[in-house]
Design a protein around this motif. Structure first.
Motif, PDB file in Angstrom:
ATOM      1  N   ALA A  72      92.245   6.176  17.425  1.00  7.81           N
ATOM      2  CA  ALA A  72      91.615   6.753  18.640  1.00  7.81           C
ATOM      3  C   ALA A  72      92.054   6.046  19.488  1.00  7.81           C
ATOM      4  O   ALA A  72      93.291   5.314  19.997  1.00  7.81           O
ATOM      5  CB  ALA A  72      90.366   6.150  18.484  1.00  7.81           C
ATOM      6  N   ALA A  73      92.036   6.518  21.339  1.00 10.11           N
ATOM      7  CA  ALA A  73      92.876   5.147  22.344  1.00 10.11           C
ATOM      8  C   ALA A  73      91.659   4.305  22.095  1.00 10.11           C
ATOM      9  O   ALA A  73      92.318   3.463  23.169  1.00 10.11           O
ATOM     10  CB  ALA A  73      92.470   6.566  23.358  1.00 10.11           C
ATOM     11  N   LYS A  74      90.468   4.483  21.726  1.00  9.72           N
ATOM     12  CA  LYS A  74      89.923   3.282  22.374  1.00  9.72           C
ATOM     13  C   LYS A  74      90.435   2.177  20.701  1.00  9.72           C
ATOM     14  O   LYS A  74      90.057   2.164  20.209  1.00  9.72           O
ATOM     15  CB  LYS A  74      88.567   3.259  22.657  1.00  9.72           C
ATOM     16  CG  LYS A  74      87.420   2.049  22.495  1.00  9.72           C
ATOM     17  CD  LYS A  74      85.788   2.192  22.112  1.00  9.72           C
ATOM     18  CE  LYS A  74      85.004   0.575  22.416  1.00  9.72           C
ATOM     19  NZ  LYS A  74      84.152   0.610  22.769  1.00  9.72           N
ATOM     20  N   ALA A  75      90.430   0.578  21.196  1.00  9.71           N
ATOM     21  CA  ALA A  75      91.823  -0.130  20.060  1.00  9.71           C
ATOM     22  C   ALA A  75      90.107  -1.218  20.351  1.00  9.71           C
ATOM     23  O   ALA A  75      90.464  -1.790  19.156  1.00  9.71           O
ATOM     24  CB  ALA A  75      92.705  -0.382  20.893  1.00  9.71           C
ATOM     25  N   GLU A  76      89.494  -0.974  21.099  1.00  8.87           N
ATOM     26  CA  GLU A  76      88.088  -2.829  20.374  1.00  8.87           C
ATOM     27  C   GLU A  76      87.435  -1.995  19.886  1.00  8.87           C
ATOM     28  O   GLU A  76      86.776  -0.894  19.618  1.00  8.87           O
ATOM     29  CB  GLU A  76      87.572  -3.290  22.230  1.00  8.87           C
ATOM     30  CG  GLU A  76      88.895  -3.181  22.748  1.00  8.87           C
ATOM     31  CD  GLU A  76      89.234  -2.179  23.630  1.00  8.87           C
ATOM     32  OE1 GLU A  76      89.054  -1.044  24.051  1.00  8.87           O
ATOM     33  OE2 GLU A  76      90.913  -2.323  24.529  1.00  8.87           O
TER      34      GLU A  76
END
Length: 212
Positions: free
Chosen positions: A125-129
């Protein structure tokens, strides 16, 4: 991987029996010099039964268990490892993630340990956190796995925004008492009991490696 149909022989049985019955009726008719009225009626019944069996066999050949609805996960394929890890740990994580991605329905994978992401692999996904929500916190606290068989029906799915947005199923498998192995699948209800045992075994192996 295509699984063989365990009922293949059963599906073909009516077809074989019906065909055999029709052949035997034909042979019996050819070898009978004089046909009685009762035998003619018996032949008619036999032909009907053979036809029904053959038709049943043909229908059963078309009946297959419905496969889960598979989707193409939204995201980019990638392989991201934390750079500050020892080489032995990197190798172990790469090996474990490869096994899970190639031997289960997993298409996206995250190793979250001691509050950090050690690995992201597969469709990302674009979010890595990773921000632990109620479900992930529960796994960390209880050290028991949670399998969300169809993610879209769970209100708590919003916490998994670090997985592809159309992820269909999620397994959260504890890694000892300090981490979680998060797996995303591209089909609902797709992890088998054998898969769950396999995932648990790999998570236990990772726990030993990460504690060394």
């Amino acid at each position: 991987m295509t699984k063989s149909d365990p009922n293949r022989i059963l599906r073909r049985l009516p077809l074989a029996v019906g065909g055999l019955g029709a052949v035997l009726l034909l042979i019996n008719r050819l070898l009978t010099p004089e046909l009685t009225e009762s035998q003619a009626r018996g032949d008619v019944v036999g032909v009907i039964l053979s036809a029904v069996l053959i038709l049943t066999g043909l229908i059963w050949q078309q009946v297959q268990p419905r496969s889960p609805d598979i989707v193409e996960l939204i995201g980019e394929e990638g392989f991201v490892l934390a750079q500050d890890l020892p080489e032995a740990v990197k190798t172990e994580l790469a090996w474990a993630s490869h096994l899970l991605l190639t031997n289960t329905v997993t298409r996206s994978l995250i190793v979250y340990y001691q509050g950090k992401i050690l690995l992201r692999r597969g469709i990302l996904a674009a979010k890595a956190e990773v921000t632990p929500g109620p479900i992930l916190k529960r796994v960390l606290e209880t050290q028991k796995p949670i399998y969300l068989v169809a993610l879209y029906v769970y209100p708590g799915r919003i916490e998994f925004d670090y997985l592809p947005e159309n992820t269909q199923g999620v397994v959260c498998q504890p890694i000892g008492n300090q981490g979680v192995l998060i797996l995303g699948a591209n089909a609902p209800r797709s992890y088998t009991k054998q898969d769950e045992k396999w995932i648990a075994g790999i998570a236990d192996k990772l726990a030993v490696t990460l504690q060394e």
